[in-house]
Design a protein around this motif. Structure first.
Motif, PDB file in Angstrom:
ATOM      1  N   GLY A 232     -31.491 -34.627 -14.238  1.00 13.02           N
ATOM      2  CA  GLY A 232     -31.461 -33.179 -14.044  1.00 13.02           C
ATOM      3  C   GLY A 232     -32.723 -32.596 -14.635  1.00 13.02           C
ATOM      4  N   GLY A 233     -32.882 -31.280 -14.542  1.00 13.40           N
ATOM      5  CA  GLY A 233     -34.084 -30.689 -15.109  1.00 13.40           C
ATOM      6  C   GLY A 233     -34.227 -29.221 -14.775  1.00 13.40           C
ATOM      7  N   GLY A 234     -35.296 -28.658 -15.348  1.00 10.25           N
ATOM      8  CA  GLY A 234     -35.635 -27.276 -15.077  1.00 10.25           C
ATOM      9  C   GLY A 234     -37.145 -27.138 -15.102  1.00 10.25           C
ATOM     10  N   TRP A 235     -37.696 -26.319 -14.213  1.00  8.96           N
ATOM     11  CA  TRP A 235     -39.149 -26.212 -14.115  1.00  8.96           C
ATOM     12  C   TRP A 235     -39.544 -24.831 -13.633  1.00  8.96           C
ATOM     13  N   GLY A 236     -40.823 -24.502 -13.887  1.00  9.66           N
ATOM     14  CA  GLY A 236     -41.343 -23.219 -13.438  1.00  9.66           C
ATOM     15  C   GLY A 236     -40.590 -22.048 -14.032  1.00  9.66           C
ATOM     16  N   ASP A 237     -40.415 -20.988 -13.251  1.00 11.89           N
ATOM     17  CA  ASP A 237     -39.555 -19.863 -13.651  1.00 11.89           C
ATOM     18  C   ASP A 237     -38.145 -20.423 -13.526  1.00 11.89           C
ATOM     19  N   PRO A 238     -37.481 -20.737 -14.632  1.00  9.34           N
ATOM     20  CA  PRO A 238     -36.531 -21.839 -14.604  1.00  9.34           C
ATOM     21  C   PRO A 238     -35.676 -21.997 -13.354  1.00  9.34           C
ATOM     22  N   HIS A 239     -36.101 -22.981 -12.555  1.00  6.42           N
ATOM     23  CA  HIS A 239     -35.320 -23.465 -11.427  1.00  6.42           C
ATOM     24  C   HIS A 239     -34.625 -24.722 -11.929  1.00  6.42           C
ATOM     25  N   LEU A 240     -33.311 -24.678 -12.031  1.00  4.71           N
ATOM     26  CA  LEU A 240     -32.554 -25.786 -12.610  1.00  4.71           C
ATOM     27  C   LEU A 240     -31.932 -26.655 -11.531  1.00  4.71           C
ATOM     28  N   THR A 241     -31.897 -27.950 -11.794  1.00  4.93           N
ATOM     29  CA  THR A 241     -31.109 -28.871 -10.990  1.00  4.93           C
ATOM     30  C   THR A 241     -30.129 -29.561 -11.922  1.00  4.93           C
ATOM     31  N   THR A 242     -28.850 -29.406 -11.659  1.00  2.81           N
ATOM     32  CA  THR A 242     -27.834 -30.008 -12.510  1.00  2.81           C
ATOM     33  C   THR A 242     -27.793 -31.518 -12.299  1.00  2.81           C
ATOM     34  N   VAL A 243     -27.110 -32.218 -13.197  1.00  2.00           N
ATOM     35  CA  VAL A 243     -27.050 -33.671 -13.095  1.00  2.00           C
ATOM     36  C   VAL A 243     -26.268 -34.139 -11.875  1.00  2.00           C
ATOM     37  N   ASP A 244     -25.519 -33.245 -11.251  1.00  2.00           N
ATOM     38  CA  ASP A 244     -24.857 -33.619  -9.998  1.00  2.00           C
ATOM     39  C   ASP A 244     -25.503 -32.943  -8.796  1.00  2.00           C
ATOM     40  N   GLY A 245     -26.743 -32.448  -8.976  1.00  2.00           N
ATOM     41  CA  GLY A 245     -27.563 -32.066  -7.836  1.00  2.00           C
ATOM     42  C   GLY A 245     -27.521 -30.637  -7.364  1.00  2.00           C
ATOM     43  N   VAL A 246     -26.855 -29.732  -8.077  1.00  2.00           N
ATOM     44  CA  VAL A 246     -26.841 -28.325  -7.672  1.00  2.00           C
ATOM     45  C   VAL A 246     -28.115 -27.645  -8.178  1.00  2.00           C
ATOM     46  N   HIS A 247     -28.791 -26.928  -7.291  1.00  2.00           N
ATOM     47  CA  HIS A 247     -30.079 -26.308  -7.606  1.00  2.00           C
ATOM     48  C   HIS A 247     -29.903 -24.794  -7.666  1.00  2.00           C
ATOM     49  N   TYR A 248     -30.172 -24.201  -8.838  1.00  2.00           N
ATOM     50  CA  TYR A 248     -29.999 -22.755  -8.979  1.00  2.00           C
ATOM     51  C   TYR A 248     -31.007 -22.219  -9.988  1.00  2.00           C
ATOM     52  N   ASP A 249     -31.267 -20.906  -9.932  1.00  2.00           N
ATOM     53  CA  ASP A 249     -32.168 -20.261 -10.884  1.00  2.00           C
ATOM     54  C   ASP A 249     -31.363 -19.724 -12.071  1.00  2.00           C
ATOM     55  N   PHE A 250     -31.979 -19.870 -13.265  1.00  2.00           N
ATOM     56  CA  PHE A 250     -31.349 -19.352 -14.484  1.00  2.00           C
ATOM     57  C   PHE A 250     -32.452 -18.703 -15.312  1.00  2.00           C
ATOM     58  N   GLN A 251     -32.518 -17.355 -15.289  1.00  2.00           N
ATOM     59  CA  GLN A 251     -33.671 -16.630 -15.821  1.00  2.00           C
ATOM     60  C   GLN A 251     -33.392 -15.879 -17.117  1.00  2.00           C
ATOM     61  N   SER A 252     -32.337 -16.210 -17.808  1.00  2.00           N
ATOM     62  CA  SER A 252     -32.040 -15.520 -19.072  1.00  2.00           C
ATOM     63  C   SER A 252     -33.136 -15.775 -20.101  1.00  2.00           C
ATOM     64  N   ALA A 253     -33.236 -14.862 -21.086  1.00  2.00           N
ATOM     65  CA  ALA A 253     -34.216 -15.000 -22.164  1.00  2.00           C
ATOM     66  C   ALA A 253     -33.477 -15.274 -23.472  1.00  2.00           C
ATOM     67  N   GLY A 254     -33.798 -16.383 -24.096  1.00  2.00           N
ATOM     68  CA  GLY A 254     -33.153 -16.788 -25.340  1.00  2.00           C
ATOM     69  C   GLY A 254     -33.150 -18.299 -25.456  1.00  2.00           C
ATOM     70  N   GLU A 255     -32.254 -18.822 -26.261  1.00  2.00           N
ATOM     71  CA  GLU A 255     -32.174 -20.272 -26.497  1.00  2.00           C
ATOM     72  C   GLU A 255     -30.809 -20.781 -26.039  1.00  2.00           C
ATOM     73  N   PHE A 256     -30.820 -21.871 -25.270  1.00  2.00           N
ATOM     74  CA  PHE A 256     -29.602 -22.343 -24.608  1.00  2.00           C
ATOM     75  C   PHE A 256     -29.474 -23.861 -24.700  1.00  2.00           C
ATOM     76  N   THR A 257     -28.235 -24.324 -24.623  1.00  2.00           N
ATOM     77  CA  THR A 257     -27.980 -25.767 -24.540  1.00  2.00           C
ATOM     78  C   THR A 257     -28.101 -26.185 -23.086  1.00  2.00           C
ATOM     79  N   ALA A 258     -29.092 -27.031 -22.808  1.00  2.00           N
ATOM     80  CA  ALA A 258     -29.321 -27.484 -21.439  1.00  2.00           C
ATOM     81  C   ALA A 258     -28.431 -28.667 -21.091  1.00  2.00           C
ATOM     82  N   LEU A 259     -28.326 -29.645 -21.999  1.00  2.00           N
ATOM     83  CA  LEU A 259     -27.476 -30.824 -21.798  1.00  2.00           C
ATOM     84  C   LEU A 259     -27.027 -31.346 -23.150  1.00  2.00           C
ATOM     85  N   ARG A 260     -25.813 -31.922 -23.175  1.00  2.00           N
ATOM     86  CA  ARG A 260     -25.373 -32.546 -24.420  1.00  2.00           C
ATOM     87  C   ARG A 260     -24.279 -33.561 -24.156  1.00  2.00           C
ATOM     88  N   ASP A 261     -24.290 -34.607 -24.998  1.00  2.00           N
ATOM     89  CA  ASP A 261     -23.163 -35.527 -25.125  1.00  2.00           C
ATOM     90  C   ASP A 261     -23.110 -35.951 -26.577  1.00  2.00           C
TER      91      ASP A 261
END
Length: 508
Positions: A153-182
């Motif tokens: 998974g990942g995020g790039w540019g003006d955050p364009h995110l791709t989830t670990v199961d392949g969903v692609h969406y924009d997430f433009q909030s300003a602050g600090e967030f948990t992107a992935l965890r186990d």
């Protein structure tokens, strides 16, 4: 002075004969072991095997080099393999030699075999194998094996995110967030608002029109270690590069890389004393790899206009399923909340979509002072980097007080800047970023991102290969054979020089 017979023998002693002599004394006569094998004796080690969900793997053997007793130990807790033998580990079938019986490595039942089809994403199971020398049980080798079902998974540019199961969406909030965890890895991202002179186009997936942000810092818990990559608060200092810290201490990343030594007293510490490594990747990218072979790759680039570093963040071979890049539950449109709650199907109302994504979801995954992995200057904390109003819903303006808005670029300029980006989804994201911000450097950051080659699935990985033969690292025999393997070209060159000198000296 040489006799005529000796000179004749020197002339007749050719390169093939010399190589045979070198081979006889320097090259080992036994086959080299596979990385996952148990060479007796060795120090304890761990190996991980990553597979994609539903991936069928070729049968893999774990072998030893002597007649031996085998002992299987289950991982325990949520890492236990199921069954009583053969065992099922992350969907794969593990067949182990019977205990309390001496097994020959040449016999069909003298090795452990792994075969089958991987289970669902996020499945992890672990076990240990110990092979003891049948003639001297004090000599043994113990390996711990983790099987995990992974994705990327990942995020790039003006955050364009791709989830670990392949969903692609924009997430433009300003602050600090948990992107992935186990349980062994957590990745947090800092997102910073970017004021733009124009209002960006509507996101195709969410249907929301909003202002944009970029990643400006990343933090990670890797086993028992904490790693941060952040800009210096001083603008002039930050031009020189981002600051890398390990457990709060500023470090310099050299070509040799950095070993993340595990703290045995801390939860999540890896077996074998190493949580992972930090390495330089091509074109200024930084790779953080944990003990399981999960790769976090950060691509930093400086944007001279607003004087900020921005990042692309990609994760490979991860079994993590929670976070802004986490799994989207069946029937939902965005990843689940931290407690597993699904936000359900996409609402018809754009206002309700905004509330779900940028209020409920964003606030749920926003880090707190207690959960933050970042390092902060005196007097600052996670609230310092939070801008609750961002992104504005159906904005009339994307300006920010006290900041200069960046100017847009034409589509032709954006297409040219992103021409080398091959993946169609990423290319569209790149074009969007350049058009909205006018910053053509996004194209170069996407190129750097696409050049990285991950380890991939279907491979064994260890942060520290087992030590054998008196402490030589690796599973392969040491001694002259290892020297010849590394320096064969130099040895051959020296032999050729010696041979030619011998011929010249022995000539009449």
């Amino acid at each position: 002075m040489k006799s005529a017979r000796a000179m004749k023998r020197s002339r007749e002693l050719g390169i093939p004969a010399i190589l045979m002599m070198v081979g006889a004394c320097g090259i080992p006569s036994v086959a080299w072991a596979d990385p996952q094998d148990l060479p007796i004796p060795c120090a304890d080690f761990q190996y991980s095997y990553a597979a994609k969900p539903g991936e069928a793997i070729t049968a893999t053997d774990i072998e030893t080099n002597k007649d031996a007793y085998w002992v299987f130990e289950n991982g325990g807790g949520n890492l236990s393999c199921s069954g009583t033998g053969p065992f099922t580990c992350a969907g794969l079938t593990v067949t182990v030699p019977a205990p309390d019986v001496v097994h020959s490595p040449a016999a069909p039942d003298g090795k452990t075999t792994v075969a089958g089809t991987a289970a669902a994403l996020g499945e992890q199971d672990q076990f240990s194998l110990t092979a003891s020398d049948a003639s001297d049980p004090a000599k043994k080798c113990k390996g711990t094996y983790l099987f995990h079902v992974t994705a990327e998974g990942g995020g790039w540019g003006d955050p364009h995110l791709t989830t670990v199961d392949g969903v692609h969406y924009d997430f433009q909030s300003a602050g600090e967030f948990t992107a992935l965890r186990d349980d062994k890895l957590e990745i947090q991202t800092r997102q910073t608002a970017v004021p733009t002179a124009t209002i960006p186009i509507t996101n195709a997936y969410t249907g929301i029109t909003h202002c944009v942000a970029v990643y400006t810092a990343v933090a990670a818990r890797v086993g028992s270690s904490r790693v941060t990559l952040q800009p210096n608060p001083n603008v002039e200092e930050t031009r020189k590069g981002m600051e890398l810290r390990v457990n709060g201490k500023l470090v310099q990343l050299t070509d040799a890389g950095i070993v993340l030594n595990a703290s045995s007293a801390t939860s999540g510490a890896a077996i074998g004393g190493i949580d992972g490594h930090i390495r330089k990747a091509a074109d200024g990218a930084i790779e953080i790899i944990d003990a399981r072979g999960t790769q976090l790759v950060v691509t930093p680039r400086f944007w001279d206009g607003p004087k900020v570093w921005y990042l692309n963040v990609n994760v490979y071979q991860t079994s993590a399923t929670q976070g802004t890049m986490g799994v989207v539950p069946e029937g939902s449109w965005i990843p689940a909340l931290p407690d597993g709650t699904s936000l359900g199907s996409m609402p018809e109302s754009i206002d309700q979509r905004y509330q779900d994504l940028y209020e409920k979801f964003a606030d749920a995954w926003r880090v707190t002072d207690a959960s933050s992995l970042f390092d902060y200057a005196s007097g600052s904390n996670t609230a310092t980097f939070t801008l609750d109003e961002w992104p504005r819903n159906s904005p009339q303006s994307c300006d920010l007080a006290g900041q200069t808005s960046v100017q847009p670029a034409t589509e032709a300029v954006a297409q040219a800047a992103c021409a080398a980006v091959t993946d169609p989804v990423r290319k569209a994201d790149c074009v969007f970023d350049v058009m909205v911000t006018g910053h053509e450097g996004f194209g170069k950051s996407y190129e750097t991102m696409q050049r990285f080659q991950p380890l991939g699935t279907g491979t064994w990985y260890s942060p520290a290969p087992p030590k054998v033969d008196g402490g030589q690292p690796g599973n392969n025999p040491g001694g002259l054979g290892a020297v010849f393997k590394k320096w064969w070209w130099l040895i051959l060159l020296l032999l050729l020089i010696v041979f030619l000198l011998m011929r010249k000296k022995s000539s009449p």
